[in-house]
Design an enzyme around this catalytic site. Structure first.
Site, mmCIF file in Angstrom:
data_model
loop_
_atom_site.group_PDB
_atom_site.id
_atom_site.type_symbol
_atom_site.label_atom_id
_atom_site.label_comp_id
_atom_site.label_asym_id
_atom_site.label_seq_id
_atom_site.Cartn_x
_atom_site.Cartn_y
_atom_site.Cartn_z
ATOM 1 N N MET A 15 -11.994 -5.836 4.417
ATOM 2 C CA MET A 15 -11.177 -4.899 5.206
ATOM 3 C C MET A 15 -10.902 -5.485 6.590
ATOM 4 O O MET A 15 -11.814 -5.972 7.261
ATOM 5 C CB MET A 15 -11.898 -3.560 5.377
ATOM 6 C CG MET A 15 -12.019 -2.706 4.130
ATOM 7 S SD MET A 15 -10.466 -2.239 3.348
ATOM 8 C CE MET A 15 -9.643 -1.314 4.650
ATOM 9 N N GLY A 63 1.016 -1.943 4.039
ATOM 10 C CA GLY A 63 1.609 -0.618 3.915
ATOM 11 C C GLY A 63 2.768 -0.450 4.859
ATOM 12 O O GLY A 63 3.936 -0.552 4.469
ATOM 13 N N SER A 64 2.450 -0.260 6.124
ATOM 14 C CA SER A 64 3.523 0.024 7.085
ATOM 15 C C SER A 64 4.501 -1.138 7.218
ATOM 16 O O SER A 64 5.705 -0.917 7.385
ATOM 17 C CB SER A 64 2.934 0.425 8.440
ATOM 18 O OG SER A 64 1.824 -0.364 8.767
ATOM 19 N N MET A 105 -11.935 4.539 -1.835
ATOM 20 C CA MET A 105 -12.693 4.797 -0.599
ATOM 21 C C MET A 105 -13.354 6.155 -0.788
ATOM 22 O O MET A 105 -12.975 7.157 -0.166
ATOM 23 C CB MET A 105 -11.745 4.780 0.601
ATOM 24 C CG MET A 105 -11.295 3.369 0.962
ATOM 25 S SD MET A 105 -9.841 3.362 2.030
ATOM 26 C CE MET A 105 -8.572 3.488 0.783
ATOM 27 N N ASP A 162 -6.842 -6.158 3.760
ATOM 28 C CA ASP A 162 -6.192 -4.850 3.775
ATOM 29 C C ASP A 162 -6.321 -4.254 5.168
ATOM 30 O O ASP A 162 -7.432 -4.005 5.637
ATOM 31 C CB ASP A 162 -6.877 -3.968 2.717
ATOM 32 C CG ASP A 162 -6.290 -2.575 2.615
ATOM 33 O OD1 ASP A 162 -5.215 -2.330 3.175
ATOM 34 O OD2 ASP A 162 -6.931 -1.732 1.942
ATOM 35 N N GLY A 163 -5.161 -4.036 5.788
ATOM 36 C CA GLY A 163 -5.129 -3.397 7.098
ATOM 37 C C GLY A 163 -4.465 -4.275 8.145
ATOM 38 O O GLY A 163 -4.949 -5.354 8.447
ATOM 39 N N ASP A 178 -4.418 3.735 -2.568
ATOM 40 C CA ASP A 178 -5.578 4.108 -1.750
ATOM 41 C C ASP A 178 -6.087 5.485 -2.134
ATOM 42 O O ASP A 178 -5.378 6.478 -1.999
ATOM 43 C CB ASP A 178 -5.192 4.093 -0.266
ATOM 44 C CG ASP A 178 -5.074 2.677 0.272
ATOM 45 O OD1 ASP A 178 -6.035 1.909 0.139
ATOM 46 O OD2 ASP A 178 -4.002 2.341 0.815
ATOM 47 N N HIS A 215 -7.843 1.118 -4.824
ATOM 48 C CA HIS A 215 -8.852 0.933 -3.773
ATOM 49 C C HIS A 215 -9.569 2.262 -3.556
ATOM 50 O O HIS A 215 -9.025 3.184 -2.939
ATOM 51 C CB HIS A 215 -8.139 0.460 -2.494
ATOM 52 C CG HIS A 215 -9.038 0.290 -1.313
ATOM 53 N ND1 HIS A 215 -8.560 0.150 -0.026
ATOM 54 C CD2 HIS A 215 -10.393 0.245 -1.206
ATOM 55 C CE1 HIS A 215 -9.580 0.025 0.815
ATOM 56 N NE2 HIS A 215 -10.709 0.084 0.127
ATOM 57 N N MET A 234 -8.848 8.279 -1.313
ATOM 58 C CA MET A 234 -9.776 8.698 -0.250
ATOM 59 C C MET A 234 -10.268 10.111 -0.542
ATOM 60 O O MET A 234 -9.486 10.957 -0.976
ATOM 61 C CB MET A 234 -9.053 8.690 1.101
ATOM 62 C CG MET A 234 -8.382 7.363 1.434
ATOM 63 S SD MET A 234 -7.716 7.397 3.102
ATOM 64 C CE MET A 234 -6.825 5.842 3.137
ATOM 65 N N SER A 284 0.849 -1.194 0.000
ATOM 66 C CA SER A 284 0.000 0.000 0.000
ATOM 67 C C SER A 284 0.877 1.234 0.000
ATOM 68 O O SER A 284 1.599 1.496 0.970
ATOM 69 C CB SER A 284 -0.908 0.029 1.226
ATOM 70 O OG SER A 284 -1.473 1.323 1.338
ATOM 71 N N HIS A 312 -0.816 -1.200 -4.387
ATOM 72 C CA HIS A 312 -2.138 -0.878 -3.846
ATOM 73 C C HIS A 312 -2.223 0.642 -3.665
ATOM 74 O O HIS A 312 -1.464 1.233 -2.891
ATOM 75 C CB HIS A 312 -2.323 -1.594 -2.513
ATOM 76 C CG HIS A 312 -3.669 -1.424 -1.897
ATOM 77 N ND1 HIS A 312 -4.751 -2.195 -2.247
ATOM 78 C CD2 HIS A 312 -4.111 -0.568 -0.939
ATOM 79 C CE1 HIS A 312 -5.811 -1.834 -1.525
ATOM 80 N NE2 HIS A 312 -5.452 -0.843 -0.725
HETATM 81 C C1 DX5 Z 1 -6.577 1.798 4.964
HETATM 82 C C2 DX5 Z 1 -6.011 1.477 3.604
HETATM 83 C C3 DX5 Z 1 -4.910 0.506 3.647
HETATM 84 C C4 DX5 Z 1 -3.698 0.928 4.441
HETATM 85 C C5 DX5 Z 1 -3.077 -0.299 5.019
HETATM 86 O O1 DX5 Z 1 -7.759 2.483 4.801
HETATM 87 O O2 DX5 Z 1 -7.040 0.931 2.775
HETATM 88 O O3 DX5 Z 1 -4.540 0.118 2.330
HETATM 89 O O4 DX5 Z 1 -2.750 1.615 3.708
HETATM 90 O O5 DX5 Z 1 -2.023 0.091 5.834
HETATM 91 P P1 DX5 Z 1 -1.315 -0.895 6.871
HETATM 92 O O6 DX5 Z 1 -0.807 -2.066 6.094
HETATM 93 O O7 DX5 Z 1 -0.241 -0.045 7.419
HETATM 94 O O8 DX5 Z 1 -2.358 -1.288 7.876
HETATM 95 ZN ZN ZN Z 2 -6.457 -0.003 0.878
#
Ligand code: DX5
Ligand code: ZN
Length: 220
Positions: free
Chosen positions: A136, A196-197, A67, A174-175, A34, A65, A36, A7, A32
């Site tokens: 999610m 992501g992280s 959102m 995801d998450g 995101d 993705h 928003m 991500s 990925h």
């Molecule tokens: C959250 C996003 C994720 C996010 C995941 O709303 O959809 O894609 O970046 O981040 P990590 O892997 O750090 O939880």
């Molecule tokens: Zn995402």
């Protein structure tokens, strides 16, 4: 097949080109992205013009993705910008079936996402048209949150419905995916892992991607 989708919410947006090259070199399958809108979720990231710029810097699969409250309105822009997989939320305001059909008509893979509070059975009527379902494992909106293990029964129910129908639909989570949660998600039936992280925060992203993949692969 296991796919690892870093991500980019956790990348350095001012150095995206370099970050994408690094992800490719490190063995990522997808990127990925995101999106928003500050309305569907309490945060704002980026839109289609940025995705169009990104496209020049990577040939990885763009896993977008959305959102956003009205995905149908913006999907043509994202498809034109170079999205490959387009995921929108069943909780959005757009008509579900029409939006899926629109994504497919633009040559992209259609995917539906469910937030933690939404039963996964809501996607069952659309399964035949979907390349992927995203379950999610955090409330959408922010990176770096804790994995919700209580979403695993949803993943398992979805995998068994997909198998029952003889489909090959991907299941994405995801998450909060990390070395300590990836096996829980894969053993429930998830094969597309967003992180992501865990990846961008790793000292050695290549080793992290390889390890996430090999831990998940035990279950497929
Ligand atoms: C959250 C996003 C994720 C996010 C995941 O709303 O959809 O894609 O970046 O981040 P990590 O892997 O750090 O939880
Ligand atoms: Zn995402």
């Amino acid at each position: 097949m296991i796919k690892i989708s870093p991500s980019i919410l956790s990348c350095d947006y001012a150095k995206m080109g370099e970050e994408f090259e690094t992800m490719k070199r490190c063995g990522a399958d997808w990127l990925h992205i995101d999106v928003m809108d500050g309305h569907f979720v309490p945060n704002i990231t980026l839109g289609a013009p940025i995705v169009k710029c990104m496209r020049k810097y990577s040939d990885l699969v763009f896993d977008v993705h959305l959102m956003i409250s009205d995905p149908k309105k913006y999907i043509p822009d994202f498809a034109k910008a170079g999205a490959d997989v387009i995921t929108f939320h069943i909780e959005s305001d757009s008509p579900v079936e029409e939006t899926i059909d629109l994504i497919r008509s633009l040559g992209c893979v259609a995917a539906l996402a469910v937030k933690p509070g939404t039963p996964v059975e809501t996607v069952f009527p659309y399964l035949e048209k979907l390349g992927m379902v995203l379950v999610m494992t955090v409330e959408p909106g922010f990176g770096g949150q804790s994995f919700m293990e209580d979403m695993m029964p949803k993943v398992a129910a979805l995998r068994s419905e997909i198998n029952r129908r003889g489909l090959s639909t991907d299941i994405q989570v995801d998450g909060g995916i990390s070395l300590s949660t990836v096996e829980t998600a894969a053993s429930a039936g998830a094969n597309v892992l967003v992180a992501g992280s865990a990846i961008f925060g790793a000292e050695d992203p290549q080793a992290m991607i390889a390890e996430l993949r090999s831990r998940a692969a035990k279950y497929f």
